[in-house]
Design a protein around this motif. Structure first.
Motif, mmCIF file in Angstrom:
data_model
loop_
_atom_site.group_PDB
_atom_site.id
_atom_site.type_symbol
_atom_site.label_atom_id
_atom_site.label_comp_id
_atom_site.label_asym_id
_atom_site.label_seq_id
_atom_site.Cartn_x
_atom_site.Cartn_y
_atom_site.Cartn_z
ATOM 1 N N GLN A 1 31.581 6.472 18.645
ATOM 2 C CA GLN A 1 30.860 7.820 19.020
ATOM 3 C C GLN A 1 31.865 8.598 19.706
ATOM 4 O O GLN A 1 31.346 9.897 20.191
ATOM 5 C CB GLN A 1 29.646 7.600 19.647
ATOM 6 C CG GLN A 1 28.623 6.965 18.815
ATOM 7 C CD GLN A 1 27.262 6.745 19.654
ATOM 8 O OE1 GLN A 1 27.376 6.520 20.950
ATOM 9 N NE2 GLN A 1 26.243 6.938 19.263
ATOM 10 N N GLU A 2 32.984 8.247 19.857
ATOM 11 C CA GLU A 2 33.965 9.172 20.718
ATOM 12 C C GLU A 2 33.715 9.294 22.178
ATOM 13 O O GLU A 2 33.745 10.194 22.951
ATOM 14 C CB GLU A 2 34.503 10.488 20.013
ATOM 15 C CG GLU A 2 35.117 10.080 18.845
ATOM 16 C CD GLU A 2 35.375 11.316 17.921
ATOM 17 O OE1 GLU A 2 35.265 12.470 18.715
ATOM 18 O OE2 GLU A 2 35.912 11.306 16.908
ATOM 19 N N ASP A 3 32.704 8.165 22.745
ATOM 20 C CA ASP A 3 32.199 8.262 24.343
ATOM 21 C C ASP A 3 33.163 7.190 24.766
ATOM 22 O O ASP A 3 32.735 6.302 25.037
ATOM 23 C CB ASP A 3 30.927 7.979 24.216
ATOM 24 C CG ASP A 3 30.164 8.192 25.646
ATOM 25 O OD1 ASP A 3 30.874 8.341 26.460
ATOM 26 O OD2 ASP A 3 28.854 8.299 25.374
ATOM 27 N N TYR A 4 34.351 7.672 25.146
ATOM 28 C CA TYR A 4 35.306 6.570 25.704
ATOM 29 C C TYR A 4 35.056 6.202 27.103
ATOM 30 O O TYR A 4 35.316 4.957 27.215
ATOM 31 C CB TYR A 4 36.726 7.228 25.420
ATOM 32 C CG TYR A 4 36.983 7.703 24.060
ATOM 33 C CD1 TYR A 4 36.929 6.706 23.037
ATOM 34 C CD2 TYR A 4 37.129 8.928 23.450
ATOM 35 C CE1 TYR A 4 37.388 7.126 21.666
ATOM 36 C CE2 TYR A 4 37.244 9.334 22.192
ATOM 37 C CZ TYR A 4 37.377 8.423 21.180
ATOM 38 O OH TYR A 4 37.441 8.702 20.067
ATOM 39 N N SER A 5 34.542 7.012 28.032
ATOM 40 C CA SER A 5 34.196 6.656 29.309
ATOM 41 C C SER A 5 33.332 5.456 29.130
ATOM 42 O O SER A 5 33.370 4.518 29.899
ATOM 43 C CB SER A 5 33.807 7.889 30.113
ATOM 44 O OG SER A 5 34.698 9.029 30.090
ATOM 45 N N ARG A 6 31.926 5.729 28.169
ATOM 46 C CA ARG A 6 31.080 4.693 28.433
ATOM 47 C C ARG A 6 31.664 3.389 27.726
ATOM 48 O O ARG A 6 31.457 2.254 28.112
ATOM 49 C CB ARG A 6 30.023 4.967 27.755
ATOM 50 C CG ARG A 6 28.980 6.163 28.592
ATOM 51 C CD ARG A 6 27.869 6.611 27.725
ATOM 52 N NE ARG A 6 26.757 5.976 27.992
ATOM 53 C CZ ARG A 6 25.928 5.973 27.082
ATOM 54 N NH1 ARG A 6 25.593 7.175 26.423
ATOM 55 N NH2 ARG A 6 24.796 5.051 27.280
ATOM 56 N N ALA A 7 32.390 3.689 26.774
ATOM 57 C CA ALA A 7 33.065 2.376 26.092
ATOM 58 C C ALA A 7 33.909 1.798 27.039
ATOM 59 O O ALA A 7 33.931 0.295 27.207
ATOM 60 C CB ALA A 7 34.102 2.854 24.984
ATOM 61 N N LEU A 8 34.891 2.266 27.898
ATOM 62 C CA LEU A 8 35.732 1.758 28.749
ATOM 63 C C LEU A 8 34.971 1.021 29.930
ATOM 64 O O LEU A 8 35.170 -0.201 30.117
ATOM 65 C CB LEU A 8 36.406 2.716 29.524
ATOM 66 C CG LEU A 8 37.524 2.209 30.392
ATOM 67 C CD1 LEU A 8 38.568 1.143 29.917
ATOM 68 C CD2 LEU A 8 38.234 3.464 31.104
ATOM 69 N N LYS A 9 34.041 1.459 30.324
ATOM 70 C CA LYS A 9 32.894 0.547 31.152
ATOM 71 C C LYS A 9 32.530 -0.719 30.586
ATOM 72 O O LYS A 9 32.455 -1.791 31.259
ATOM 73 C CB LYS A 9 31.599 1.601 31.759
ATOM 74 C CG LYS A 9 32.143 2.675 32.815
ATOM 75 C CD LYS A 9 30.938 3.442 32.963
ATOM 76 C CE LYS A 9 31.154 4.617 33.667
ATOM 77 N NZ LYS A 9 30.146 5.659 33.973
#
Length: 127
Positions: free
Chosen positions: A78-86
């Protein structure tokens, strides 16, 4: 694997596609299927996130790590990389030697422009 476990694994693969290939994914898909959750390991990113989120808090550490792995990748899609990183970081806390977690983390970091950290994360399984 016992015969009924093999059947369950085959059924999970048929229901969720070829996403349930590792034993950890087998456990996760079985847990999701048993709870009536469509998927934590396949489907659209939204379906993965909803399915994985519904399982959090009701699993062993190994299964929980697989949930965070599924959500991490869905957030990356989804290109929500900050949440992915968490979620990748949560998975790595639970399962520090799982190469895919470091790969997914590396993708998140690269997309966030944190290239030095991304490279370290991608190299981690080989150290």
């Amino acid at each position: 694997m016992a015969e009924n476990e093999e059947d369950a694994f085959s059924n999970s693969n048929a229901a969720f596609g070829n996403e349930c290939l590792s034993f950890c994914w087998f456990l996760l898909c079985s847990a999701a299927k048993g709870k009536g959750i469509k998927s934590c390991s396949a489907g659209t990113p939204d379906e993965r996130i909803a399915g994985c989120t519904a399982l959090i808090g009701d699993l062993s550490p190994s299964e929980l790590a697989a949930v965070y792995d599924g959500r991490c990748w869905a957030f990356n899609l989804q290109e929500d990389y900050s949440r992915a990183l968490k979620d990748c970081d949560m998975e790595i806390q639970l399962r520090p030697d799982y190469a895919y977690a470091h790969n997914n983390r590396g993708v998140s970091l690269e997309k966030l422009g944190r290239l030095d950290e991304a490279l370290l994360s991608l190299k981690r399984p080989f150290l």
